[in-house]
Design an enzyme around this catalytic site. Structure first.
Site, PDB file in Angstrom:
ATOM      1  N   CYS A 137       0.842  -1.199   0.000  1.00  0.00           N
ATOM      2  CA  CYS A 137       0.000   0.000   0.000  1.00  0.00           C
ATOM      3  C   CYS A 137       0.881   1.256   0.000  1.00  0.00           C
ATOM      4  CB  CYS A 137      -0.970  -0.033   1.174  1.00  0.00           C
ATOM      5  SG  CYS A 137      -2.365   1.093   0.980  1.00  0.00           S
TER       6      CYS A 137
ATOM      7  N   GLU B  81      -1.649  -9.198   3.585  1.00  0.00           N
ATOM      8  CA  GLU B  81      -1.725  -9.764   4.937  1.00  0.00           C
ATOM      9  C   GLU B  81      -3.146 -10.184   5.305  1.00  0.00           C
ATOM     10  OE1 GLU B  81      -2.276  -5.273   5.592  1.00  0.00           O
ATOM     11  OE2 GLU B  81      -1.208  -6.600   4.213  1.00  0.00           O
TER      12      GLU B  81
ATOM     13  N   GLN C  47       3.609   3.029  -2.852  1.00  0.00           N
ATOM     14  CA  GLN C  47       3.607   4.443  -3.208  1.00  0.00           C
ATOM     15  C   GLN C  47       4.977   5.074  -2.993  1.00  0.00           C
ATOM     16  OE1 GLN C  47       0.286   5.985  -0.922  1.00  0.00           O
ATOM     17  NE2 GLN C  47      -1.110   4.495  -1.828  1.00  0.00           N
TER      18      GLN C  47
ATOM     19  N   HIS D  63      -3.690  -5.275   0.264  1.00  0.00           N
ATOM     20  CA  HIS D  63      -3.164  -5.748   1.546  1.00  0.00           C
ATOM     21  C   HIS D  63      -3.083  -7.280   1.569  1.00  0.00           C
ATOM     22  CE1 HIS D  63      -3.325  -1.962   4.013  1.00  0.00           C
ATOM     23  NE2 HIS D  63      -3.989  -1.599   2.931  1.00  0.00           N
TER      24      HIS D  63
END
Length: 205
Positions: free
Chosen positions: A50, A178, A54, A176
């Site tokens: 995420c 995870e 960036q 994400h």
């Protein structure tokens, strides 16, 4: 709190991989961008999630594409090169609440990439929680200079995964992983990252 690459050498000389985690806000952003530069330059396995993706794009834009002071509008609204910007659907939102890009979205993987090799499929679905994205205006220049967009949401035309060639494992994802990883069934991106880190450790010895 990293200020320069010399500090990176001191902090990272004993690590075999760099995992750059999600987050919000500009605190520590320049140190995170430096960590991306160190990982890219020194071929240290890297996984950015995420905000991690960036920061990796910002670093690449600054140091490879020569976009001086490129940044995210989350960190600097006045940046001359907003390579990371609010999604168009987020521009007019004033009340935040549950208005982020949330939930599962389709992602199409590019054949022959590292992530395609890990997933072993062309189409995946991953869970999201964010507002900022890679700005499409700069995609061609980023790709022309060697950034590989290996995962794309074609319906919304949004970058989902980036990676670098000639690097053991430099991958960033907008989603994400995870949230879908389990103790006995590791997410493909974590699996690839850990494998590359183990190889890096063996190579060092």
């Amino acid at each position: 709190n990293l200020k320069n690459l010399d500090q990176c050498i001191d902090k990272f000389k004993s690590v075999d991989g760099i995992l750059l985690l999600p987050g919000f806000g500009k605190r520590g952003s320049e140190g995170k961008i430096l960590a991306c530069q160190y990982a890219r330059h020194n071929k240290v396995p890297f996984l950015g999630i995420c905000l991690g993706l960036q920061c990796a794009v910002i670093e690449f834009a600054r140091n490879i594409c020569k976009m001086e002071n490129a940044n995210s509008t989350e960190f600097n609204p006045e940046t001359p090169y907003p390579v990371i910007d609010l999604m168009e659907s987020q521009q007019m939102i004033e009340r935040k609440g549950g208005t982020m890009r949330l939930g599962s979205y389709e992602c199409n993987l590019k054949s022959g990439t590292k992530v395609y090799r890990e997933y072993k499929t062309k189409k995946i679905y991953e869970r999201h929680r964010h507002r900022w994205e890679v700005k499409n205006l700069y995609r061609k220049k980023l790709e022309k200079n060697g950034l590989i967009i290996s995962g794309l949401n074609t319906e919304l035309n949004l970058v989902e995964i980036i990676e670098l060639e000639n690097h053991p494992w430099f991958v960033g994802c907008q989603f994400h992983p995870e949230l879908k990883s389990r103790v006995l069934k590791a997410h493909p991106l974590f699996r690839g990252f850990i494998a590359a880190s183990l190889d890096y450790n063996r190579f060092k010895k």
